[in-house]
Motif scaffolding. Structure first.
Motif, PDB file in Angstrom:
ATOM      1  N   ARG A  88      23.799 103.354 -61.616  1.00 31.63           N
ATOM      2  CA  ARG A  88      25.556 103.293 -61.622  1.00 31.63           C
ATOM      3  C   ARG A  88      25.782 102.941 -59.940  1.00 31.63           C
ATOM      4  O   ARG A  88      26.905 101.932 -60.038  1.00 31.63           O
ATOM      5  N   ILE A  89      25.230 103.336 -59.083  1.00 29.32           N
ATOM      6  CA  ILE A  89      25.504 102.988 -57.734  1.00 29.32           C
ATOM      7  C   ILE A  89      25.439 101.370 -57.569  1.00 29.32           C
ATOM      8  O   ILE A  89      26.187 100.598 -57.021  1.00 29.32           O
ATOM      9  N   VAL A  90      24.136 100.763 -57.896  1.00 27.35           N
ATOM     10  CA  VAL A  90      24.195  99.388 -57.747  1.00 27.35           C
ATOM     11  C   VAL A  90      24.915  98.721 -58.611  1.00 27.35           C
ATOM     12  O   VAL A  90      25.828  97.786 -58.170  1.00 27.35           O
ATOM     13  N   THR A  91      25.271  99.047 -59.847  1.00 28.31           N
ATOM     14  CA  THR A  91      26.369  98.354 -60.848  1.00 28.31           C
ATOM     15  C   THR A  91      27.512  98.315 -59.937  1.00 28.31           C
ATOM     16  O   THR A  91      28.464  97.475 -60.078  1.00 28.31           O
ATOM     17  N   ARG A  92      28.060  99.665 -59.512  1.00 25.64           N
ATOM     18  CA  ARG A  92      29.377  99.619 -59.024  1.00 25.64           C
ATOM     19  C   ARG A  92      29.414  98.766 -57.866  1.00 25.64           C
ATOM     20  O   ARG A  92      30.453  98.022 -57.578  1.00 25.64           O
ATOM     21  N   ARG A  93      28.444  98.556 -57.148  1.00 24.46           N
ATOM     22  CA  ARG A  93      28.597  97.752 -55.874  1.00 24.46           C
ATOM     23  C   ARG A  93      28.537  96.183 -56.099  1.00 24.46           C
ATOM     24  O   ARG A  93      29.420  95.649 -55.770  1.00 24.46           O
ATOM     25  N   LEU A  94      27.779  95.746 -57.332  1.00 22.15           N
ATOM     26  CA  LEU A  94      27.674  94.428 -57.663  1.00 22.15           C
ATOM     27  C   LEU A  94      29.243  94.105 -58.404  1.00 22.15           C
ATOM     28  O   LEU A  94      29.670  93.148 -58.053  1.00 22.15           O
TER      29      LEU A  94
ATOM     30  N   ASN B  36      35.975  91.387 -55.542  1.00 20.50           N
ATOM     31  CA  ASN B  36      36.678  91.018 -54.240  1.00 20.50           C
ATOM     32  C   ASN B  36      36.176  89.453 -54.344  1.00 20.50           C
ATOM     33  O   ASN B  36      37.231  88.681 -53.756  1.00 20.50           O
TER      34      ASN B  36
ATOM     35  N   ASN C 224      32.068  95.523 -57.449  1.00 21.67           N
ATOM     36  CA  ASN C 224      32.907  95.545 -56.615  1.00 21.67           C
ATOM     37  C   ASN C 224      32.950  94.022 -55.633  1.00 21.67           C
ATOM     38  O   ASN C 224      33.875  93.479 -55.420  1.00 21.67           O
ATOM     39  N   LYS C 225      31.606  93.599 -55.618  1.00 20.41           N
ATOM     40  CA  LYS C 225      31.563  92.328 -54.892  1.00 20.41           C
ATOM     41  C   LYS C 225      32.017  91.337 -55.746  1.00 20.41           C
ATOM     42  O   LYS C 225      32.803  90.330 -55.278  1.00 20.41           O
TER      43      LYS C 225
END
Length: 69
Positions: free
Chosen positions: A12-18, A24, A20-21
């Motif tokens: 979930r953390i990795v997916t959320r960061r990807l 953006n 967001n990138k």
């Protein structure tokens, strides 16, 4: 906490960061209208900066709206 929960949390953390990138990058591309920074005039750069600022303000507004409801 078992191993499956830990793995799910990391995914979930990795997916959320990807995500967001990606969002953006898409907003930046739309603000620049597909042009590279070198190809833009100073007026276009200023307009792109304002568009990014407006997008950030919109994101903040959405966050506040989610908190309220």
């Amino acid at each position: 906490m078992n191993v499956n929960q830990i793995i799910n949390m990391i995914v979930r953390i990795v997916t959320r960061r990807l995500m967001n990138k990606g969002v953006n990058a898409g907003i930046d591309l739309a603000a620049r209208r597909g042009k590279a920074k070198e190809e833009m005039t100073p007026e276009e750069r200023e307009e792109a900066r304002k568009a990014r600022k407006l997008a950030n303000r919109g994101r903040k507004t959405m966050r506040i709206g989610r908190r309220l409801f």
